[in-house]
Design a protein around this motif. Sequence first.
Motif, mmCIF file in Angstrom:
data_model
loop_
_atom_site.group_PDB
_atom_site.id
_atom_site.type_symbol
_atom_site.label_atom_id
_atom_site.label_comp_id
_atom_site.label_asym_id
_atom_site.label_seq_id
_atom_site.Cartn_x
_atom_site.Cartn_y
_atom_site.Cartn_z
ATOM 1 N N ALA B 5 59.961 42.837 -45.620
ATOM 2 C CA ALA B 5 59.608 41.536 -45.063
ATOM 3 C C ALA B 5 60.575 41.155 -43.939
ATOM 4 O O ALA B 5 60.159 40.686 -42.878
ATOM 5 N N LEU B 6 61.855 41.367 -44.177
ATOM 6 C CA LEU B 6 62.846 41.042 -43.146
ATOM 7 C C LEU B 6 62.609 41.887 -41.898
ATOM 8 O O LEU B 6 62.719 41.411 -40.771
ATOM 9 N N SER B 7 62.263 43.123 -42.123
ATOM 10 C CA SER B 7 61.985 44.014 -41.002
ATOM 11 C C SER B 7 60.826 43.483 -40.175
ATOM 12 O O SER B 7 60.879 43.457 -38.946
ATOM 13 N N ARG B 8 59.772 43.040 -40.852
ATOM 14 C CA ARG B 8 58.605 42.527 -40.136
ATOM 15 C C ARG B 8 58.936 41.225 -39.410
ATOM 16 O O ARG B 8 58.501 41.001 -38.285
ATOM 17 N N LEU B 9 59.732 40.369 -40.051
ATOM 18 C CA LEU B 9 60.080 39.079 -39.456
ATOM 19 C C LEU B 9 60.940 39.240 -38.210
ATOM 20 O O LEU B 9 60.828 38.457 -37.257
ATOM 21 N N THR B 10 61.794 40.239 -38.224
ATOM 22 C CA THR B 10 62.759 40.369 -37.128
ATOM 23 C C THR B 10 62.375 41.447 -36.124
ATOM 24 O O THR B 10 62.916 41.506 -35.021
ATOM 25 N N GLY B 11 61.459 42.325 -36.533
ATOM 26 C CA GLY B 11 61.114 43.421 -35.644
ATOM 27 C C GLY B 11 62.170 44.519 -35.631
ATOM 28 O O GLY B 11 62.161 45.398 -34.775
ATOM 29 N N VAL B 12 63.079 44.460 -36.587
ATOM 30 C CA VAL B 12 64.143 45.452 -36.694
ATOM 31 C C VAL B 12 63.795 46.430 -37.816
ATOM 32 O O VAL B 12 63.349 46.015 -38.880
ATOM 33 N N SER B 13 63.983 47.701 -37.581
ATOM 34 C CA SER B 13 63.610 48.715 -38.559
ATOM 35 C C SER B 13 64.428 48.599 -39.840
ATOM 36 O O SER B 13 65.557 48.097 -39.828
ATOM 37 N N GLU B 14 63.858 49.082 -40.923
ATOM 38 C CA GLU B 14 64.566 49.048 -42.201
ATOM 39 C C GLU B 14 65.837 49.882 -42.102
ATOM 40 O O GLU B 14 66.876 49.509 -42.644
ATOM 41 N N ARG B 15 65.733 50.996 -41.432
ATOM 42 C CA ARG B 15 66.915 51.854 -41.265
ATOM 43 C C ARG B 15 68.040 51.095 -40.598
ATOM 44 O O ARG B 15 69.207 51.193 -40.993
ATOM 45 N N ALA B 16 67.707 50.322 -39.576
ATOM 46 C CA ALA B 16 68.717 49.560 -38.849
ATOM 47 C C ALA B 16 69.332 48.498 -39.766
ATOM 48 O O ALA B 16 70.552 48.304 -39.758
#
Lengths: 126, 126
Positions: B5-16
């Motif tokens: 969810a955080l990844s989708r909200l921020t546009g930042v990859s899970e890996r990052a």
Amino acid sequence: MRIGALSRLTGVSERALRYYEEQGLLSPLRRPSGYREYTDDHVHTVRSIRTLLAAGLGTATIADVLPCMVDEGGQLAAACPDLLVDLARERNRITAAMEELRDAREMLDAIIAAPVPPEAAQALDC
Amino acid sequence: MRIGALSRLTGVSERALRYYEEQGLLSPLRRPSGYREYTDDHVHTVRSIRTLLAAGLGTATIADVLPCMVDEGGQLAAACPDLLVDLARERNRITAAMEELRDAREMLDAIIAAPVPPEAAQALDC
DNA sequence: GTTGACTCTGACGTCGACGTGAGGGTTTAG
DNA sequence: CTAAACCCTCACGTCGACGTCAGAGTCAAC
């Protein structure tokens, strides 16, 4: 002039200058010995390369751009439409990057200029 | 919220996001299962991280800076003099980088806006 | 209970602009 | 003529912010 002199004039390492040649950005003449021989024009070229590199352009793109810059001031032109598209894209990238830098600088300014709360000054003994 | 969810909200990859935690920039809670649990604050934190990363700051420096940014808008302060020195240095770097970007953009503009000489248009058939 | 979506921890791969020797010729000043 | 300074070509190393894949648990719905 040879590579050492060009390096001193531009502040760019010899390794980098050889790398630029390898990437097709620079084409010095060669002595019979194999030594590279540079002209005064190359000084300007190297400065242009560094400016474009600093802007985030890759050597491949710069190789396309350089032929469009003849002499100092009197440019020729970007003939190929493909190149114009690339340049416009890069221009947008640069503008966006500048805005991000502005945001980041403001963020730092806010921290630098922030008043230190008395109790925080106590808590942090650093 | 979990990492997806955080990844989708921020546009930042899970890996990052996992990388940021590894570097000490983010400290989500953990469920018994080991799953990371993020709060809404972390969304702002991630955005700050990205802004500073885009400005060329390293994760180590950002790790020092983040504790000085509490809530949205109401900052605390840069307590340690060491940090202030670093921040000033970074600020100068950013300003210099902006000027380089400006130079590069002008260089591109000159090429883009340059009139195409008729004979050049003939010579280059691209 | 089982399927599908989600998450975990390693751990190696990437990319670009060089840095850094190794080993060996070339030039130039004395 | 010789030493010091300069230059050559490989070719592997670096650094930072992730990408990517493997192998294996977890969670939610049906």
